[in-house]
Design an enzyme around this catalytic site. Structure first.
Site, PDB file in Angstrom:
ATOM      1  N   ILE A  84      40.021  33.840  41.975  1.00  0.00           N
ATOM      2  CA  ILE A  84      40.782  34.782  41.885  1.00  0.00           C
ATOM      3  C   ILE A  84      40.315  36.321  42.455  1.00  0.00           C
ATOM      4  O   ILE A  84      39.308  36.395  42.853  1.00  0.00           O
ATOM      5  CB  ILE A  84      40.747  35.542  40.193  1.00  0.00           C
ATOM      6  CG1 ILE A  84      39.322  35.799  39.717  1.00  0.00           C
ATOM      7  CG2 ILE A  84      41.423  34.635  39.208  1.00  0.00           C
ATOM      8  CD1 ILE A  84      39.513  36.454  38.336  1.00  0.00           C
ATOM      9  N   CYS A  85      41.308  37.098  43.058  1.00  0.00           N
ATOM     10  CA  CYS A  85      41.166  37.979  43.873  1.00  0.00           C
ATOM     11  C   CYS A  85      41.565  39.476  42.936  1.00  0.00           C
ATOM     12  O   CYS A  85      42.673  39.815  42.477  1.00  0.00           O
ATOM     13  CB  CYS A  85      42.270  38.235  45.017  1.00  0.00           C
ATOM     14  SG  CYS A  85      42.167  39.436  46.139  1.00  0.00           S
ATOM     15  N   LEU A  86      40.420  39.916  42.449  1.00  0.00           N
ATOM     16  CA  LEU A  86      40.403  41.030  41.446  1.00  0.00           C
ATOM     17  C   LEU A  86      39.430  42.066  41.702  1.00  0.00           C
ATOM     18  O   LEU A  86      38.046  41.535  41.664  1.00  0.00           O
ATOM     19  CB  LEU A  86      40.304  40.620  40.099  1.00  0.00           C
ATOM     20  CG  LEU A  86      40.542  41.517  39.071  1.00  0.00           C
ATOM     21  CD1 LEU A  86      41.811  42.207  38.989  1.00  0.00           C
ATOM     22  CD2 LEU A  86      40.163  40.797  37.617  1.00  0.00           C
TER      23      LEU A  86
END
Length: 182
Positions: A84-86
């Site tokens: 995930i890109c968070l």
């Protein structure tokens, strides 16, 4: 201030006491799976994803490593790896955060407010910006196919791109047992 190992233990216990199903790997506290339910009133509502969590030795001073095990269609989640890109996990993590924050605030916000301008899944981001209705339909299809209640407990699916016909999704006992090879 408590040691990282005591904090890890405390955060893990807090997560286990919440509404999330937690499954430990190898009886250690460094790796486990969490069943994560899609947020209410979102395209992901009704879906359940198995999330793999790895806690580094320096947790909570270093962020946990988090990824989706079953497939999800989202601009900020790599479809193949589940990464995930968070920012709050990858760049701006703070020891003030804990595992409950991840599953009750950060992941729900990720699903409620996708950011197509910083994608890990370029196809999903492009479709979201180009044709929102088609994007929403694809999200729902992925939820139906990969994130039903019994899917989260199942092992990850084969990552081939072969699409199955509706006939192959038969829910009879024969489909569970399998058909003989001819």
């Amino acid at each position: 201030m408590s040691s990282p190992s005591k904090r890890r233990e405390m955060d893990l216990m807090k997560l286990m006491m919440s509404d999330h199903k937690v499954e430990m790997v190898n009886d250690g506290m460094h790796e486990f799976f969490v069943d994560f339910h899609g947020p209410k009133e979102s395209l992901y509502q009704g879906g359940v994803w198995r999330i793999r969590v790895e806690l580094p030795d320096a947790y909570p001073y270093k962020s946990p490593s988090i990824g989706f095990v079953n497939k999800i269609y989202h601009p900020n989640v790599d479809e193949t790896s589940g990464s995930i890109c968070l920012d709050v996990i990858n760049q701006t993590w703070s020891p003030m955060f804990d595992l409950v924050n991840v599953f009750e605030v950060f992941l729900p916000q990720l699903l409620l407010y996708p950011n197509p301008s910083d994608p890990l899944n370029g196809e999903a981001a492009a479709l979201m910006m180009r044709d929102k209705a088609a994007y929403e339909q694809r999200v729902k299809e992925y939820c139906d196919r990969h994130a039903k209640q019994n899917s989260a407990a199942a092992p990850p699916e084969d990552s081939s791109d072969v699409e199955l016909s509706d006939d192959e999704y038969d829910s009879s006992d024969e489909a569970v047992v399998g058909k003989p090879d001819l």
